[in-house]
Design a protein around this motif. Sequence first.
Motif, PDB file in Angstrom:
ATOM      1  N   ILE A 185      39.059  14.298 -44.841  1.00  0.00           N
ATOM      2  CA  ILE A 185      38.306  13.589 -44.013  1.00  0.00           C
ATOM      3  C   ILE A 185      38.817  12.570 -43.168  1.00  0.00           C
ATOM      4  CG2 ILE A 185      36.335  11.597 -44.723  1.00  0.00           C
ATOM      5  CD1 ILE A 185      35.835  14.395 -46.157  1.00  0.00           C
ATOM      6  N   HIS A 186      38.338  12.840 -41.958  1.00  0.00           N
ATOM      7  CA  HIS A 186      38.622  11.999 -40.910  1.00  0.00           C
ATOM      8  C   HIS A 186      37.589  11.278 -40.142  1.00  0.00           C
ATOM      9  CE1 HIS A 186      42.311  14.399 -40.139  1.00  0.00           C
ATOM     10  NE2 HIS A 186      41.774  15.380 -40.700  1.00  0.00           N
ATOM     11  N   ALA A 187      37.811   9.721 -39.990  1.00  0.00           N
ATOM     12  CA  ALA A 187      36.963   9.007 -39.288  1.00  0.00           C
ATOM     13  C   ALA A 187      37.222   9.208 -37.790  1.00  0.00           C
ATOM     14  CB  ALA A 187      37.340   7.622 -39.987  1.00  0.00           C
ATOM     15  N   TYR A 188      36.272   8.875 -37.091  1.00  0.00           N
ATOM     16  CA  TYR A 188      36.324   8.815 -35.681  1.00  0.00           C
ATOM     17  C   TYR A 188      35.576   7.661 -35.005  1.00  0.00           C
ATOM     18  CZ  TYR A 188      32.287  11.959 -35.392  1.00  0.00           C
ATOM     19  OH  TYR A 188      31.156  12.249 -35.839  1.00  0.00           O
ATOM     20  N   HIS A 198      39.665   9.216 -49.140  1.00  0.00           N
ATOM     21  CA  HIS A 198      38.281   9.890 -49.236  1.00  0.00           C
ATOM     22  C   HIS A 198      38.770  11.504 -49.257  1.00  0.00           C
ATOM     23  CE1 HIS A 198      35.917   6.411 -48.948  1.00  0.00           C
ATOM     24  NE2 HIS A 198      36.352   5.976 -47.789  1.00  0.00           N
ATOM     25  N   THR A 241      40.706   8.388 -33.662  1.00  0.00           N
ATOM     26  CA  THR A 241      40.562   9.192 -34.833  1.00  0.00           C
ATOM     27  C   THR A 241      41.574   8.542 -36.011  1.00  0.00           C
ATOM     28  OG1 THR A 241      42.191  10.706 -34.593  1.00  0.00           O
ATOM     29  CG2 THR A 241      39.899  11.293 -33.786  1.00  0.00           C
ATOM     30  N   HIS A 297      30.916   4.210 -35.161  1.00  0.00           N
ATOM     31  CA  HIS A 297      31.898   5.041 -36.128  1.00  0.00           C
ATOM     32  C   HIS A 297      31.373   6.046 -37.196  1.00  0.00           C
ATOM     33  CE1 HIS A 297      33.820   1.185 -35.398  1.00  0.00           C
ATOM     34  NE2 HIS A 297      35.051   1.772 -35.500  1.00  0.00           N
ATOM     35  N   SER A 298      31.844   7.117 -37.187  1.00  0.00           N
ATOM     36  CA  SER A 298      31.459   8.163 -37.862  1.00  0.00           C
ATOM     37  C   SER A 298      32.572   9.090 -38.763  1.00  0.00           C
ATOM     38  CB  SER A 298      30.745   9.226 -37.126  1.00  0.00           C
ATOM     39  OG  SER A 298      29.916   9.970 -38.010  1.00  0.00           O
ATOM     40  N   TRP A 299      32.484  10.124 -39.192  1.00  0.00           N
ATOM     41  CA  TRP A 299      33.456  10.737 -39.813  1.00  0.00           C
ATOM     42  C   TRP A 299      33.083  12.303 -40.038  1.00  0.00           C
ATOM     43  CZ3 TRP A 299      32.321  13.313 -44.720  1.00  0.00           C
ATOM     44  CH2 TRP A 299      31.049  13.002 -45.028  1.00  0.00           C
ATOM     45  N   SER A 300      34.134  13.272 -40.217  1.00  0.00           N
ATOM     46  CA  SER A 300      33.877  14.599 -40.532  1.00  0.00           C
ATOM     47  C   SER A 300      34.817  15.171 -41.517  1.00  0.00           C
ATOM     48  CB  SER A 300      34.330  15.121 -39.165  1.00  0.00           C
ATOM     49  OG  SER A 300      33.887  16.714 -39.294  1.00  0.00           O
ATOM     50  N   TYR A 303      42.910   9.737 -40.031  1.00  0.00           N
ATOM     51  CA  TYR A 303      42.719  10.297 -41.377  1.00  0.00           C
ATOM     52  C   TYR A 303      42.376   9.393 -42.435  1.00  0.00           C
ATOM     53  CZ  TYR A 303      44.119  13.429 -45.466  1.00  0.00           C
ATOM     54  OH  TYR A 303      44.089  14.008 -46.626  1.00  0.00           O
ATOM     55  N   GLN A 304      41.701   9.771 -43.485  1.00  0.00           N
ATOM     56  CA  GLN A 304      41.199   9.101 -44.552  1.00  0.00           C
ATOM     57  C   GLN A 304      41.429   9.547 -45.927  1.00  0.00           C
ATOM     58  OE1 GLN A 304      38.808   6.148 -43.566  1.00  0.00           O
ATOM     59  NE2 GLN A 304      39.921   6.648 -42.043  1.00  0.00           N
TER      60      GLN A 304
END
Length: 128
Positions: free
Chosen positions: A30-33, A21, A15, A85-88, A17-18
């Motif tokens: 926003i967190h990417a993983y 964004h 993970t 890759h995605s994000w939440s 942290y973004q």
Amino acid sequence: MTTLTTNGIKISVRTAYQPEHSAPHRQQFIHAYQITIENLSNTTVQLLRRHWIIIDSNGVKREVEGEGVRGEQPILMPGQTHRYHSWSPLLTDIGKMYGTFQMVRKVDDRKFKVRIPEFKLIAPFKMN
């Protein structure tokens, strides 16, 4: 990295942290993983569906279900790996995610679930 193996399928999660964004003043974190799926079994499998549980630290729980991952339903032969890759978004600076992938063995069309390990989503400024 968090890792879990279920039914011969190894799931690893990283993970990040973004901050570019995110907007903490508006409760937007926003967190990417990155998910790595590795077929450690001796049979070819295909990922059919995903089911995510996303929980903010204020107790808000969301579920996301759907076909494949990022529009794909990858097929993995023994020893192969698929990475995406995605994000939440979260409403709080701390949260967590976990879930399952529904897979199918290509040799006999037997469906089975693979657990996605629980992983924390923490804004780095909360670590101080």
